[in-house]
Write an enzyme that holds these catalytic residues in place. Structure first.
Site, PDB file in Angstrom:
ATOM      1  N   GLU A 171     -14.341  -4.708  13.290  1.00  0.00           N
ATOM      2  CA  GLU A 171     -14.087  -6.150  13.232  1.00  0.00           C
ATOM      3  C   GLU A 171     -13.740  -6.765  14.589  1.00  0.00           C
ATOM      4  O   GLU A 171     -12.665  -7.368  14.746  1.00  0.00           O
ATOM      5  CB  GLU A 171     -13.002  -6.449  12.187  1.00  0.00           C
ATOM      6  N   ASN A 213     -18.427  -2.094  13.683  1.00  0.00           N
ATOM      7  CA  ASN A 213     -18.452  -2.346  12.239  1.00  0.00           C
ATOM      8  C   ASN A 213     -17.876  -3.734  11.987  1.00  0.00           C
ATOM      9  O   ASN A 213     -16.846  -4.087  12.552  1.00  0.00           O
ATOM     10  CB  ASN A 213     -17.577  -1.264  11.567  1.00  0.00           C
ATOM     11  N   HIS A 249     -18.349  -6.127   1.894  1.00  0.00           N
ATOM     12  CA  HIS A 249     -17.378  -6.556   0.877  1.00  0.00           C
ATOM     13  C   HIS A 249     -17.884  -7.885   0.340  1.00  0.00           C
ATOM     14  O   HIS A 249     -17.862  -8.900   1.035  1.00  0.00           O
ATOM     15  CB  HIS A 249     -15.987  -6.759   1.499  1.00  0.00           C
ATOM     16  N   GLU A 277     -18.913  -0.404   3.642  1.00  0.00           N
ATOM     17  CA  GLU A 277     -17.711  -0.601   2.806  1.00  0.00           C
ATOM     18  C   GLU A 277     -18.035  -1.431   1.567  1.00  0.00           C
ATOM     19  O   GLU A 277     -17.326  -2.390   1.235  1.00  0.00           O
ATOM     20  CB  GLU A 277     -16.596  -1.304   3.616  1.00  0.00           C
ATOM     21  N   ASP A 279     -18.236  -3.181  -1.778  1.00  0.00           N
ATOM     22  CA  ASP A 279     -17.684  -3.446  -3.105  1.00  0.00           C
ATOM     23  C   ASP A 279     -18.109  -4.862  -3.487  1.00  0.00           C
ATOM     24  O   ASP A 279     -18.289  -5.711  -2.622  1.00  0.00           O
ATOM     25  CB  ASP A 279     -16.164  -3.234  -3.231  1.00  0.00           C
TER      26      ASP A 279
HETATM   27  C1  XIL Z   1      -8.234  -1.375   3.796  1.00  0.00           C
HETATM   28  C2  XIL Z   1      -7.791  -0.261   2.883  1.00  0.00           C
HETATM   29  O1  XIL Z   1      -8.681  -0.146   1.819  1.00  0.00           O
HETATM   30  C3  XIL Z   1      -6.407  -0.562   2.387  1.00  0.00           C
HETATM   31  O2  XIL Z   1      -5.935   0.511   1.590  1.00  0.00           O
HETATM   32  C4  XIL Z   1      -5.484  -0.808   3.565  1.00  0.00           C
HETATM   33  O3  XIL Z   1      -4.244  -1.185   3.114  1.00  0.00           O
HETATM   34  C5  XIL Z   1      -6.030  -1.910   4.453  1.00  0.00           C
HETATM   35  O4  XIL Z   1      -7.328  -1.573   4.859  1.00  0.00           O
HETATM   36  N1  XIL Z   1     -12.149  -3.629   6.152  1.00  0.00           N
HETATM   37  C6  XIL Z   1     -11.965  -2.363   6.689  1.00  0.00           C
HETATM   38  C7  XIL Z   1     -11.129  -1.369   5.979  1.00  0.00           C
HETATM   39  O5  XIL Z   1     -12.592  -2.050   7.704  1.00  0.00           O
HETATM   40  O6  XIL Z   1     -10.499  -0.476   6.837  1.00  0.00           O
HETATM   41  C8  XIL Z   1     -10.132  -2.033   5.074  1.00  0.00           C
HETATM   42  O7  XIL Z   1      -9.469  -1.024   4.350  1.00  0.00           O
HETATM   43  C9  XIL Z   1     -10.803  -3.039   4.187  1.00  0.00           C
HETATM   44  C10 XIL Z   1     -11.458  -4.127   4.990  1.00  0.00           C
END
Ligand code: XIL
Length: 374
Positions: A171, A213, A249, A277, A279
């Site tokens: 990020e 990422n 996400h 990632e 979802d």
């Molecule tokens: C999140 C985890 O899932 C949580 O358990 C933690 O508290 C915070 O981070 N983007 C990312 C991940 O790159 O590392 C994040 O993961 C979710 C958003």
């Protein structure tokens, strides 16, 4: 960037072997491990072999547990530590490294023939970054450079040869916006912290695939434009950037055509791309059944967007069971964004994802290999 052609060849070889002798769990009469027929009893990782990609899941802290681990190793052939490799876990205090949990995950992966994505070396965002306070307080460039170097060298060195890809910088852009996020690293070192981090990681493990990422860059808009420009700049600077991850996400409806285009534009720079990632939250309207059916379609479409791009080599879900999803804490309970329910039963989304993996031709106009561009 010599990697991309090799990967394309690899995928074509895998695909060709799948066509000659279809992998498929459908024909259980000849082999329980085969996977051709959609709806038949194959795992996601078997299905993913058909399309020559890896299918991964983020693994939560304290992951040991019978049902959880059983489903994880049965269904996935790649893992990402949800937290265990982040800075605040691996070096919680300056000079004090802790790899216990991450080591256990890597051992589990190796015992089950799974790849490991390293996530993440550098991530400092106001909302949920993983940088400990002692790093955020540093203002002096030389001190920051020394701390960054020690961290990356130690962590990448510890996992050298066992982690195939690193999210070196997570990020780098504003969450909502299109400029570089002015985090602690940026404040001390300026924008060059990204290239510096990539070089440090590459020096320690020249075989690892190094990623930037990014979140919320899945649809068209200024964020993906900024990300593409950042990748271009890094490459022009000679930085060892090998891949870009789009997190995936989906807090609202995915836009699969735009996702595909974004992946392709990054791939056209000679980069490997991954969805890192995934979802996908349930859409609020309609009956429960309709919501789950929509989510099935969404998972199918998102998988197809990756499968349509030859350099898209892996899809990782951010968890796999609704029993444990970070979104329960982040957006509130009930978004049910994953593919297994809380009791580890497969949801319709599981079958949508598996259908795309096992039978990429079912992606229709996007079908692989018709759209191979590698
Ligand atoms: C999140 C985890 O899932 C949580 O358990 C933690 O508290 C915070 O981070 N983007 C990312 C991940 O790159 O590392 C994040 O993961 C979710 C958003």
């Amino acid at each position: 960037m010599g990697r991309v052609p090799v990967d394309c060849v690899l995928r074509l070889v895998l695909l060709a072997s799948a066509l000659v002798q279809p992998l498929g769990c459908g024909d259980s009469s000849t082999s329980g491990n085969r996977c051709t027929a959609v709806g038949s009893d194959c795992s996601l990782r078997q299905a993913a072999q058909v399309s020559g990609v890896r299918i991964g899941a983020a693994v939560r802290s304290g992951f040991e547990g019978d049902a959880y681990t059983r489903v994880l190793v049965r269904e996935f052939d790649s893992v990402t530590a949800e937290s265990a490799m982040k800075w605040n876990q691996t070096q919680p205090r300056r000079g004090v490294f802790d790899f216990d949990e991450a080591d256990r995950l890597v051992a589990l992966a190796e015992a089950n023939d799974m790849a490991v994505r390293g996530h993440t070396l550098v991530w400092d965002q106001a909302t949920i970054g993983a940088t400990p306070p002692y790093v955020e307080e540093i203002r002096d460039p030389e001190e920051m450079r020394a701390v960054l170097s020690e961290h990356i060298t130690t962590v990448v060195g510890h996992f050298r040869g066992r982690v195939d890809a690193w999210d070196v910088v997570n990020e780098p852009l504003e969450t909502v916006g299109s400029t570089l996020y002015e985090n602690a690293f940026h404040r001390a070192l300026g924008p060059s912290y990204i290239a510096e981090a990539l070089r440090l990681a590459h020096d320690v493990d020249p075989h690892a695939t190094l990623f930037v990422n990014e979140v919320l860059a899945d649809a068209a808009g200024p964020k993906i434009e900024a990300l593409i420009q950042l990748a271009r700049d890094l490459l022009a600077d000679g930085a060892p950037l090998h891949g870009v991850g789009l997190q995936g996400h989906f807090f609202g409806p995915p836009r699969p055509q735009e996702l595909r285009r974004n992946l392709q534009e990054l791939a056209d720079l000679g980069l490997i791309v991954e969805l890192t990632e995934i979802d996908i939250v349930l859409r609020p309207a309609g009956s429960r059944e309709a919501q789950l059916e929509q989510q099935r379609q969404d998972y199918f479409d998102v998988a197809c967007a990756c499968l349509a791009v030859a350099s898209c080599r892996r899809m990782t879900l951010w968890g796999f069971t609704d029993r444990f999803t970070w979104l329960d804490g982040f957006v509130g309970p009930g978004s049910a964004p994953l593919i297994f329910n809380g009791a580890y039963g497969p949801k319709p989304a599981y079958f949508g994802l598996r259908e795309a993996l096992a039978k990429p031709a079912s992606c229709g106009e996007w079908s692989y290999p018709g759209s191979v561009e590698g």
